[in-house]
Design an enzyme around this catalytic site. Structure first.
Site, PDB file in Angstrom:
ATOM      1  N   GLU A   1     -17.002  22.139  83.869  1.00 42.98           N
ATOM      2  CA  GLU A   1     -17.771  20.888  83.906  1.00 42.98           C
ATOM      3  C   GLU A   1     -17.433  19.983  82.725  1.00 42.98           C
ATOM      4  O   GLU A   1     -17.413  18.765  82.850  1.00 42.98           O
ATOM      5  CB  GLU A   1     -19.280  21.190  83.886  1.00 42.98           C
ATOM      6  CG  GLU A   1     -19.841  21.784  85.164  1.00 42.98           C
ATOM      7  CD  GLU A   1     -19.699  23.313  85.227  1.00 42.98           C
ATOM      8  OE1 GLU A   1     -18.975  23.894  84.384  1.00 42.98           O
ATOM      9  OE2 GLU A   1     -20.296  23.911  86.127  1.00 42.98           O
TER      10      GLU A   1
ATOM     11  N   HIS B   1       8.688  15.160  73.376  1.00 44.79           N
ATOM     12  CA  HIS B   1       7.250  14.905  73.430  1.00 44.79           C
ATOM     13  C   HIS B   1       6.955  13.417  73.484  1.00 44.79           C
ATOM     14  O   HIS B   1       5.822  13.009  73.655  1.00 44.79           O
ATOM     15  CB  HIS B   1       6.551  15.532  72.230  1.00 44.79           C
ATOM     16  CG  HIS B   1       6.713  17.028  72.205  1.00 44.79           C
ATOM     17  ND1 HIS B   1       6.046  17.843  73.079  1.00 44.79           N
ATOM     18  CD2 HIS B   1       7.494  17.842  71.468  1.00 44.79           C
ATOM     19  CE1 HIS B   1       6.400  19.103  72.860  1.00 44.79           C
ATOM     20  NE2 HIS B   1       7.279  19.122  71.888  1.00 44.79           N
TER      21      HIS B   1
ATOM     22  N   GLU C   1      13.368  23.128  67.957  1.00 47.25           N
ATOM     23  CA  GLU C   1      12.833  21.768  67.901  1.00 47.25           C
ATOM     24  C   GLU C   1      13.038  21.206  66.499  1.00 47.25           C
ATOM     25  O   GLU C   1      12.573  21.780  65.524  1.00 47.25           O
ATOM     26  CB  GLU C   1      11.342  21.817  68.218  1.00 47.25           C
ATOM     27  CG  GLU C   1      10.661  20.491  68.040  1.00 47.25           C
ATOM     28  CD  GLU C   1       9.152  20.587  68.219  1.00 47.25           C
ATOM     29  OE1 GLU C   1       8.711  21.242  69.175  1.00 47.25           O
ATOM     30  OE2 GLU C   1       8.442  20.006  67.394  1.00 47.25           O
TER      31      GLU C   1
ATOM     32  N   GLU D   1       3.946  32.181  66.528  1.00 51.22           N
ATOM     33  CA  GLU D   1       2.481  32.150  66.551  1.00 51.22           C
ATOM     34  C   GLU D   1       1.893  33.561  66.651  1.00 51.22           C
ATOM     35  O   GLU D   1       0.701  33.738  66.444  1.00 51.22           O
ATOM     36  CB  GLU D   1       1.971  31.252  67.671  1.00 51.22           C
ATOM     37  CG  GLU D   1       2.253  31.792  69.051  1.00 51.22           C
ATOM     38  CD  GLU D   1       1.848  30.813  70.136  1.00 51.22           C
ATOM     39  OE1 GLU D   1       2.263  29.656  70.061  1.00 51.22           O
ATOM     40  OE2 GLU D   1       1.131  31.226  71.054  1.00 51.22           O
TER      41      GLU D   1
ATOM     42  N   GLU E   1      14.170  25.053  86.851  1.00 54.08           N
ATOM     43  CA  GLU E   1      12.856  25.721  86.903  1.00 54.08           C
ATOM     44  C   GLU E   1      11.821  25.102  87.855  1.00 54.08           C
ATOM     45  O   GLU E   1      10.621  25.139  87.562  1.00 54.08           O
ATOM     46  CB  GLU E   1      12.245  25.827  85.478  1.00 54.08           C
ATOM     47  CG  GLU E   1      13.166  26.474  84.467  1.00 54.08           C
ATOM     48  CD  GLU E   1      12.584  26.568  83.055  1.00 54.08           C
ATOM     49  OE1 GLU E   1      11.361  26.456  82.884  1.00 54.08           O
ATOM     50  OE2 GLU E   1      13.383  26.762  82.109  1.00 54.08           O
TER      51      GLU E   1
HETATM   52  N1  GLN Z   1      12.689  27.019  79.387  1.00 56.07           N
HETATM   53  C1  GLN Z   1      11.420  26.429  79.152  1.00 56.07           C
HETATM   54  C2  GLN Z   1      11.450  24.967  79.581  1.00 56.07           C
HETATM   55  O1  GLN Z   1      12.485  24.369  79.487  1.00 56.07           O
HETATM   56  C3  GLN Z   1      11.053  26.490  77.692  1.00 56.07           C
HETATM   57  C4  GLN Z   1       9.682  25.939  77.440  1.00 56.07           C
HETATM   58  C5  GLN Z   1       9.167  26.174  76.047  1.00 56.07           C
HETATM   59  O2  GLN Z   1       9.903  26.410  75.137  1.00 56.07           O
HETATM   60  N2  GLN Z   1       7.882  26.084  75.845  1.00 56.07           N
HETATM   61  O3  GLN Z   1      10.446  24.411  79.984  1.00 56.07           O
END
Ligand code: GLN
Ligand code: ZN
Length: 761
Positions: A17, A700, A671, A611, A490
């Site tokens: 909700e 992003h 990254e 993490e 994917e």
């Molecule tokens: N192979 C995944 C993608 O390209 C990797 C995603 C990720 O690193 N979170 O979406």
């Protein structure tokens, strides 16, 4: 009196909700008054559930429209200057602009940073700390909600606050670094005022959360605890100081000696030090024991819990309280909402609502005797025994394989330099090879078709044909850009874990097991309940089909063992390490099947490796040891000429770079675009031995990077990494981007690589 209580309840609501309300407000479907009305309704419902379960206290202030750390930031008036808050009340839209950059009213601004809450998958909004900042009580949320709760729960209403030291610790200094503790003299009086007002509003107890007591703290911070809590003593108001997520360790004495009326400890993760806490905590103080796991979904072994509690209860009498280890924010709301979950597995589980019952049962057993809850104890005993015995939990073949693990399985046949030669001869890639991270845009059409398949509106054959078309489309696109190592895109995956979990034995999936990830975003983690096996290949058909469409090398795409583990609820009846190694063995088989099917490049994604790091440094090595082993078991079965890639979405790995190198992947992509390659500073001291693709396209952002920008980033990278070992790729997968952006960005990326080849070749 011995009390049964909780530190917090899931705020999302049994039917999400909260998400629905807040998103409706953001997109203008409902107004602020309606949002407020729905908030009241949801909170009341949560409190009523808790009272009906028999809790002695209910938390007030655990509800939030976005995040409880941000609630605290707003409460303290700590709004960063760019949001133009002129003092006074921090209104809801300012709050949302801090969280996400925009709101129905007010100027859009860059949102505050978001990061993981301790070692959970919940994300909080990072407080921005400025040396000259001032604090005032700037929202009425805690006081309003206390009044609301008192209508329903009377004196059982107990406000919850995030403590001043944890709030400061979680904040990030802006501008030149300064000692955060210098803000305390300004902060503590405001907390004092808040406590005063809560007392005036009828609170007899307040819960103050200081989870940083489970971290490695510098001595100055430990000292600050004593000072702060001395200053925060308010007549007629008792403080329950709550710690969780780990043992107190060297903070134990500090915590026990604070001038507060009670201390809550995590007795699940801190089980080994419970007796010590009981020794150190003065007898007149309340000891709240978090015996029920607030971080996982398993039914509690009530008898084992009682065996631990009964001696404590004899010692402390009424000053022993019972609770889940931490807020129930981290578990799904209600198991009874699961209608399709396998009956057998369901009986082994407890979600938030069930954990309330467990807490109350334990209290009754202690205060009124075990006989009064004999039925509940018997049910717990039987469920536990059934789980232990179940052939679905234990697979002898997996056990045998695990105990026969041979160190040779963790090593490639030859070291990287010889593999490099073999891979060169096979793949014939140019200098600065180009590739992507795996996913391509998950369009509305893909999502719609997946839904139609899941709802049975289209059949398997039709769905497969659709996915093949998508793959063919993505392959053509990549050939068009001129990329060197292609991917299938994917389209068959909704996410990186579910797709694999659904094909492996040992995993269960819920219909409604949502947990808040950040703001209105919820995730539904799979539950790993048994030994993991891979009955049949999971990705081979997609990869070989994609490879059949092109002469270029096709990269197979897998989620790594640590990430599968990290993003699931995992079994509590064996060490995480063992579950991870089982996942690794299943993936090893998949890797070998891909290789046998002619796939020469295989990527094993491990975005969650970092993490998974334990909260305490001293536990890092043990974790990294098995995490790295698991990756190597998954990756090392292949021949020299098969190239293993891995991908991680973070760049800050200075402190674990040696372990990353120990993965011994032939190529790692990471990254780096947003940080402008700064992270590569780690490579000044440590020479990364294999190949590396620092991301040059920040996926992003909707912005399309230019050829020149990407060339500049690559030149910067080439200062740290020999150009023969550099790859050219985006930061991460492209699944959330639009095709229009991707077309331009990847064409530019390939052009940047070409120009640099001419320069360096
Ligand atoms: N192979 C995944 C993608 O390209 C990797 C995603 C990720 O690193 N979170 O979406
Ligand atoms: Zn990524």
């Amino acid at each position: 009196m011995t009390c049964a209580h909780i530190l917090g309840f899931p705020r999302i609501g049994p039917d999400r909700e909260m998400k629905k309300a807040v998103e409706a407000y953001w997109n203008g479907t409902i107004d602020r008054a309606e949002l407020a009305r729905r908030g009241v309704e949801l909170r009341r419902r949560n409190w009523r559930t808790q009272i009906a379960a028999g809790l002695d206290f209910v938390p007030v202030g655990d509800f939030s429209w976005y995040d409880h750390v941000l609630d605290t930031t707003a409460l303290l008036g700590a709004v960063p200057p760019r949001f133009g808050h002129g003092g006074g009340e921090v209104d809801l839209d300012t709050y949302f602009r801090m969280a996400r950059g925009r709101a129905p009213s007010g100027e859009p601004q860059p949102a505050c940073e978001m990061t993981k809450w301790f070692d959970t998958n919940y994300h909080y909004i990072v407080p921005e700390l400025y040396q000259d900042m001032a604090f005032t009580v700037a929202t009425s949320k805690p006081f309003d909600e206390l009044a609301e709760a008192r209508d329903i729960a009377g004196d059982q209403a107990r406000p919850v606050l995030l403590g001043p030291l944890s709030w400061l610790w979680l904040g990030k200094c802006q501008g030149a670094a300064f000692d955060k503790l210098t803000l305390l003299p300004k902060l503590v009086p405001v907390y004092g005022e808040i406590l005063q007002r809560l007392q005036a509003g009828g609170a007899a107890w307040v819960q103050i959360d200081e989870p940083i007591l489970a971290l490695d703290l510098p001595p100055t911070w430990r000292t600050a605890f004593a000072q702060v809590y001395h200053a925060l003593q308010i007549p007629e108001l008792k403080v329950l100081l709550a710690t969780y997520f780990g043992p107190l360790g060297e903070n134990l004495r500090t915590a026990c000696e604070l001038p507060v009326a009670g201390l809550h400890v995590d007795a699940v993760r801190g089980t080994g030090e419970l007796d010590q806490v009981a020794d150190w905590l003065p007898a007149h103080k309340v000891l709240s024991v978090g015996v029920i796991d607030g971080r996982n979904v398993w039914r509690t072994d009530l008898e084992a819990a009682l065996a631990r509690l009964e001696p404590l209860s004899r010692r402390r009498g009424d000053n022993l309280w019972l609770a889940p280890s931490c807020s129930l924010l981290h578990v799904p709301v209600d198991l009874t909402a699961e209608n399709r979950l396998d009956r057998e597995v369901k009986n082994w589980l407890a979600f938030a609502v069930q954990k309330l019952d467990e807490t109350v049962t334990l209290k009754r057993a202690l205060t009124e005797g075990r006989d009064t809850v004999a039925e509940a104890l018997e049910a717990s005993r039987q469920a536990l025994a059934a789980r232990r015995r179940s052939p679905r939990v234990t697979d002898p073949a997996v056990r045998a394989r695990l105990s026969a693990l041979d160190p040779a399985m963790e090593r490639r046949r030859n070291p990287y330099p010889s593999r490099r030669e073999a891979q060169r001869a096979r793949l014939k890639l140019p200098l600065l090879p180009t590739t992507t991270i795996g996913s391509f845009p998950q369009t509305a059409e893909i999502r719609r078709t997946r839904r139609a398949f899941r709802n049975g509106e289209i059949g398997e054959a039709e769905y497969t044909a659709f996915l093949r078309e998508q793959i063919a489309f993505v392959v053509r696109k990549q050939e068009g850009y001129g990329l060197d190592v292609l991917v299938h895109g994917e389209p068959e995956r909704s996410d990186m874990v579910e797709y694999f979990g659904e094909q492996m034995a040992g995993f269960a999936f819920t219909e409604n097991g949502w947990v808040q990830s950040y703001g209105s975003r919820c995730v539904k983690p799979p539950i790993i309940y048994g030994d993991v096996t891979r009955p049949r290949p999971m990705t081979v058909d997609w990869a070989t089909y994609a490879q059949s469409l092109t002469e270029k090398p096709m990269k197979g795409m897998l989620t790594g063992p640590v990430t599968l583990l990290q993003w699931s609820f995992v079994r509590d009846d064996q060490p995480r390490r063992d579950t991870c190694l089982q996942l690794a063995l299943a993936l090893r088989d998949e890797v070998l099947d891909l290789e046998a099917a002619g796939i020469g490049v295989i990527q094993i994604d491990e975005p969650a490796l970092r993490e998974g790091l334990p909260l305490r440094r001293r536990d890092w090595d043990a974790y990294l040891d098995w995490a790295v082993r698991a990756f190597r078991i998954a990756a090392s079965g292949v021949k020299d000429e098969t190239q293993i890639h891995t991908h991680m979405c973070y760049a800050e790995f200075n402190d674990i770079i040696e372990h990353i190198a120990a993965l011994d992947a032939d190529v790692i992509t990471i990254e780096t675009a947003r940080s402008k390659m700064e992270l590569l500073d780690a490579f000044a001291e440590f020479e990364y031995p294999n190949e590396i693709g620092p991301g040059v396209y920040d996926i992003h952002s909707p912005n399309v990077p230019s050829v020149e920008e990407m060339m500049a980033l690559l030149e910067k990278a080439a200062e740290r990494i020999p150009v023969e070992r550099l790859w050219v790729n985006p930061d991460c997968g492209l699944k959330t981007r639009q095709w229009l952006e991707v077309d331009q960005a990847l064409a530019n990326m390939v052009e940047a690589a070409r120009r640099l080849r001419r320069r360096h070749g």
